[in-house]
Structures are given as structure tokens and as C-alpha cells.
Design a protein around this motif. Structure first.
Motif, PDB file in Angstrom:
ATOM      1  N   THR A   1      90.552 141.393 -29.895  1.00  0.00           N
ATOM      2  CA  THR A   1      91.643 141.006 -28.991  1.00  0.00           C
ATOM      3  C   THR A   1      92.299 139.694 -29.400  1.00  0.00           C
ATOM      4  O   THR A   1      93.364 139.345 -28.873  1.00  0.00           O
ATOM      5  CB  THR A   1      91.121 140.845 -27.546  1.00  0.00           C
ATOM      6  OG1 THR A   1      90.172 139.763 -27.499  1.00  0.00           O
ATOM      7  CG2 THR A   1      90.450 142.123 -27.049  1.00  0.00           C
ATOM      8  N   ASN A   2      91.705 138.958 -30.340  1.00  0.00           N
ATOM      9  CA  ASN A   2      92.155 137.592 -30.613  1.00  0.00           C
ATOM     10  C   ASN A   2      93.433 137.514 -31.435  1.00  0.00           C
ATOM     11  O   ASN A   2      93.908 136.428 -31.743  1.00  0.00           O
ATOM     12  CB  ASN A   2      91.043 136.791 -31.302  1.00  0.00           C
ATOM     13  CG  ASN A   2      91.211 135.292 -31.085  1.00  0.00           C
ATOM     14  OD1 ASN A   2      91.808 134.868 -30.102  1.00  0.00           O
ATOM     15  ND2 ASN A   2      90.701 134.506 -32.011  1.00  0.00           N
ATOM     16  N   LEU A   3      94.016 138.664 -31.770  1.00  0.00           N
ATOM     17  CA  LEU A   3      95.320 138.660 -32.422  1.00  0.00           C
ATOM     18  C   LEU A   3      96.454 138.680 -31.402  1.00  0.00           C
ATOM     19  O   LEU A   3      97.620 138.668 -31.768  1.00  0.00           O
ATOM     20  CB  LEU A   3      95.413 139.851 -33.386  1.00  0.00           C
ATOM     21  CG  LEU A   3      94.443 139.732 -34.570  1.00  0.00           C
ATOM     22  CD1 LEU A   3      94.378 141.016 -35.367  1.00  0.00           C
ATOM     23  CD2 LEU A   3      94.823 138.572 -35.475  1.00  0.00           C
ATOM     24  N   PHE A   4      96.090 138.721 -30.141  1.00  0.00           N
ATOM     25  CA  PHE A   4      97.048 138.585 -29.042  1.00  0.00           C
ATOM     26  C   PHE A   4      97.245 137.099 -28.750  1.00  0.00           C
ATOM     27  O   PHE A   4      96.281 136.349 -28.625  1.00  0.00           O
ATOM     28  CB  PHE A   4      96.488 139.307 -27.809  1.00  0.00           C
ATOM     29  CG  PHE A   4      97.195 139.007 -26.523  1.00  0.00           C
ATOM     30  CD1 PHE A   4      98.553 139.220 -26.367  1.00  0.00           C
ATOM     31  CD2 PHE A   4      96.474 138.522 -25.427  1.00  0.00           C
ATOM     32  CE1 PHE A   4      99.194 138.950 -25.163  1.00  0.00           C
ATOM     33  CE2 PHE A   4      97.100 138.254 -24.215  1.00  0.00           C
ATOM     34  CZ  PHE A   4      98.459 138.473 -24.090  1.00  0.00           C
ATOM     35  N   ILE A   5      98.502 136.658 -28.672  1.00  0.00           N
ATOM     36  CA  ILE A   5      98.809 135.265 -28.334  1.00  0.00           C
ATOM     37  C   ILE A   5      99.314 135.236 -26.895  1.00  0.00           C
ATOM     38  O   ILE A   5     100.422 135.698 -26.611  1.00  0.00           O
ATOM     39  CB  ILE A   5      99.849 134.662 -29.285  1.00  0.00           C
ATOM     40  CG1 ILE A   5      99.327 134.690 -30.727  1.00  0.00           C
ATOM     41  CG2 ILE A   5     100.183 133.225 -28.869  1.00  0.00           C
ATOM     42  CD1 ILE A   5     100.298 134.179 -31.755  1.00  0.00           C
ATOM     43  N   PRO A   6      98.507 134.711 -25.974  1.00  0.00           N
ATOM     44  CA  PRO A   6      98.875 134.753 -24.556  1.00  0.00           C
ATOM     45  C   PRO A   6      99.747 133.574 -24.151  1.00  0.00           C
ATOM     46  O   PRO A   6      99.986 132.648 -24.932  1.00  0.00           O
ATOM     47  CB  PRO A   6      97.501 134.657 -23.877  1.00  0.00           C
ATOM     48  CG  PRO A   6      96.735 133.737 -24.794  1.00  0.00           C
ATOM     49  CD  PRO A   6      97.197 134.071 -26.190  1.00  0.00           C
TER      50      PRO A   6
END
Length: 424
Positions: A146-151
Motif C-alpha cells: 500500500t505504500n505506493l499510495f501518497i495520501p
């Protein structure tokens, strides 16, 4: 392909492909057109409580009219639980259709089960053009798919000793892994984290110029009442001051989780131009959709399911029980995974147990009946062994008196099996 065929297929074909690195996921998402790059919302990590925070954020976003996607793991009963759009689980047919479209890429990149699940969530949320996405970290953070998502806002709930073979055997090592979700300039909200691992996280945030919001300093919550159907608490964050908030989540620790989620939401609302409405906030907190976490199935007798699956979680669960029912002893239905610190978990449970019903859940990681029963013998607690969670639940219910309290858990696998029996 039917549901069980699909689940068997992806488990058997992809569950052995686990690699804690991001290069493969990065290349897969690139070929998919990077669906995660257009998503806005929240990324939530932590040892315990992250699912409750995610569910609270979903309720708050929906109450304020935002179309919302929620991706969590693991599931309790059905794989579809991992994907919610606007508060509703996606139909299996929609998930299967996305899988079939993307399967050639999954095969090309030798993707893992969790990478596939995350990729499907990104793809469906992107195609649905949702205003807000809430993504729960699967394991750790730094190397999680999930860490390729930039929130727009990130959160780390708690730091505890769990998955130590993968994440490390100290709170500091685990904190470093979870701090890997911090992105440059992205606000970070923390839960109650001990000083030493908190320093690791704060140092990482400082390096990346990510503003940090801490409980007790930047936002405050105080429980004012505890009941079997939820908790009442006061909350303050800047100009957002609420007295007598009520949530349907049960437990002192849930007040902290909900307070963290409120803080993250208010920061997000400011970024997104959402006009916060106090009435909508109160409505959202009364209607959080999160099963299996101090969930009350019955009140006479009291039957509760709780997904506490590590020492920290068990301590929080027992603290809640003692606060709601002081000076009581409880009956427990338990099946714990062998790769957890089950001796210490069971020691804590035994200190509060009138009787324990042991089972071995369906996970291939489950501790055996003999392993678990040995801890009851060691602690001098009455117990029963059953050959399945369903059978243990049947025995326990047959012995319950109207004023008894039965708590079922030890693992999310166990909770899922109890809920399945209860549903049927």
C-alpha cells in the motif's frame, strides 16, 4: 469462476509469492497506469487499532457527503469485506471482473496475494472516481504494497511487538518500519506510542518535513462513560471542541482510536475544503461499521467477539472488560496463532477467566489444542477442548447462564468463524 473457486485459486497460485520489497509492486502499478496516483485520502498504519481508525474515517467522510473507498485486511468471513465503496462491500462479481482484466499483469510480475488485493482496490477506487480513499497498511509500512499510495493525511495508531520475525524484535525496529509510510510534507497523526519508538517516528517526520499531531499535546480525548453498547467521551483539537461524543465502538482504547481519526479527518477537511458539521460528526461516530472488535452479539447473556491477536490487544481488551464489568470473571472462547506470543496472551486471559473453551481455528498457523490447554493447566484455570471453533461456541453457549459474559477471540480467524456461526 465462483467465489470459493476464485479464493482457492488466488491463495494457491499467489500466496507463496510474498517478498517484502516494493519494486515488483511499483512495476505492476506502472503497467496498470498507476491508478493510485489519482486517489486522495488517508493511509493508516499501526500494530493495533488501524482498522477501527479506518472505519471511523469512512463514517466521517460518508456523513459529510464524500464518495469513499475503504481497503482493509484481513477479512473475517468474506474476501469482499476488504473492499468497501460508499460503505458497502463490493459485489464479488465486480472484484472478479477486475481480477480477470488484470490477471495477465499479475502473472507477468509474479504478484503476491496481498499485492493483487491492493492493486484491485486501487484500480476499482480509481475507476469509481471516489473523492476519498482510506487505505489500511497490511504489514509494517515501509515495504508494504500500500505504500505506493501518497495520501493527504497519514496516521500511525500504536507500536507493539507483533510480526517480530518480519518487522524486528524491538519497538524501535517496528517503529522504523511503520514510519516508512511518512511522505514528504504529508501531515501525520499519531496515537499513544511509547517515548522511545515515538522518537524514531518523529525523527523520520522531521527529516521529511511532515507536520506531526500528538495526543495530549495537539488533540485531547477523555472518556466520561462506559457502557456495553459503546463509550461517551469529550474531545478537543484546535477550534473543534466536542462534549459528550458517543461512539458505538466499545473500549477505552477505542476512544483513542476515534480521537485520532477525528483529528486526521479535521486536517483532511481543511485540505479538501470540506465544511465540518457537528451534527454529522456525531451521527458518524454512532454508526461506525466495524465488525469483530469488541462487538457485542448478545446482552443476556453477554457474548462479545474481539479480534485482539497480540499481547497489546489482549491487554486493551481486558482493560475494557474490567472497566465495564469491575470485579467480574469471564468465560473465554480462544484460538490463537502459534506464531504469536500465545503463552503470555493466555496468561493474561487466565488471570481474568472463570473458564476457557479452547479450539483450533482453520488457519494453518493455529496453535494446537495441546499447546493452548497447557497454559490453562499452568495457570490453574478450568477449560474445555473442542475440535473446531463452531463446536467450542456451541458448548460455551449451552453452558451460559443469563448473567454470564463470554468473550470470543484470540485471532481474527477465530472471530470470523464465530461470526459465521452466529450469522447462520
Amino acid at each position: 469462476m465462483r467465489y470459493q473457486e476464485f479464493l482457492d485459486h488466488i491463495y494457491q497460485k499467489y500466496s507463496g509469492n510474498v517478498k517484502l520489497e516494493l519494486n515488483r509492486m511499483e512495476r505492476l502499478l506502472e503497467e496498470m497506469g498507476n491508478p493510485q496516483s489519482g486517489l486522495r485520502g488517508f493511509h493508516v498504519a499501526g500494530t493495533n487499532g488501524k482498522g477501527s481508525v479506518c472505519a471511523t474515517l469512512e463514517a466521517l467522510c460518508l456523513a459529510h457527503g464524500h464518495s469513499t473507498g475503504l481497503n482493509t485486511s484481513p477479512h473475517l468471513i468474506n474476501y469482499t469485506e476488504r473492499f468497501r465503496v460508499n460503505g458497502t462491500e463490493l459485489p464479488f462479481e465486480s472484484i472478479l471482473a477486475a481480477y480477470h482484466r488484470l490477471e495477465p499483469l499479475f502473472e507477468r510480475w509474479d504478484a503476491s496475494f496481498f499485492e493483487i488485493t491492493t492493486a484491485i482496490a486501487f484500480q476499482i477506487f480509481s475507476e469509481s472516481k471516489l473523492q476519498s480513499s482510506i487505505i489500511e497498511v497490511g504489514l509494517g509500512g515501509r515495504l508494504d504494497a500500500t505504500n505506493l499510495f501518497i495520501p493527504d493525511v497519514a496516521a500511525i495508531t500504536t507500536i507493539g511487538l507483533d510480526h517480530v520475525k518480519t518487522l524486528g524484535g524491538s519497538l524501535e525496529l517496528i517503529a522504523a518500519e511503520k514510519a516508512g509510510i511518512i511522505k514528504s510534507g504529508v501531515p501525520l497523526v499519531l496515537g499513544h506510542i511509547p517515548a522511545s519508538p515515538r522518537r524514531i517516528i518523529l525523527n523520520r517526520a522531521k527529516t521529511l518535513n511532515a507536520p506531526v499531531y500528538l495526543p495530549g499535546r495537539d488533540y485531547v480525548s477523555r472518556v466520561t462513560a462506559r457502557r456495553v453498547d459503546g463509550i461517551r467521551f469529550d474531545y478537543r483539537f484546535g477550534r473543534h471542541i466536542y462534549r459528550g461524543l458517543v461512539t458505538n465502538l466499545l473500549g477505552e482504547h477505542q476512544a483513542g482510536n476515534v480521537a485520532l481519526a477525528l483529528t486526521a479527518f479535521f486536517i483532511y477537511a481543511n485540505v479538501m475544503g470540506i465544511k465540518v458539521c457537528a451534527r454529522k460528526v456525531r451521527h458518524a461516530l454512532r454508526n461506525i461499521n466495524w465488525r469483530g472488535r469488541m462487538q457485542v452479539l448478545s446482552t443476556a447473556p453477554v457474548i462479545i467477539v474481539d479480534g485482539a491477536h497480540n499481547v497489546q490487544g489482549v491487554k486493551a481488551m481486558l482493560d475494557t472488560l474490567r472497566r465495564v464489568w469491575p470485579r467480574r470473571r469471564f468465560r473465554f472462547l480462544v484460538s490463537i496463532l502459534a506464531d504469536k506470543n500465545y503463552p503470555e496472551m493466555l496468561r493474561l486471559i487466565c488471570l481474568n477467566a472463570e473458564k476457557i473453551y479452547f479450539a483450533q481455528n482453520s488457519s494453518d498457523r493455529a496453535a494446537t489444542l495441546a499447546q493452548q490447554a497447557a497454559e490453562a493447566v499452568r495457570n490453574g484455570v478450568d477449560y474445555v477442548e473442542a475440535d473446531s471453533v463452531a463446536k467450542a461456541f456451541q458448548i460455551a453457549r449451552s453452558e451460559l447462564k443469563p448473567d454470564d459474559i463470554l468473550v470470543c477471540g484470540g485471532s481474527l480467524f477465530t472471530v470470523g468463524e464465530v461470526l459465521s456461526v452466529w450469522k447462520n
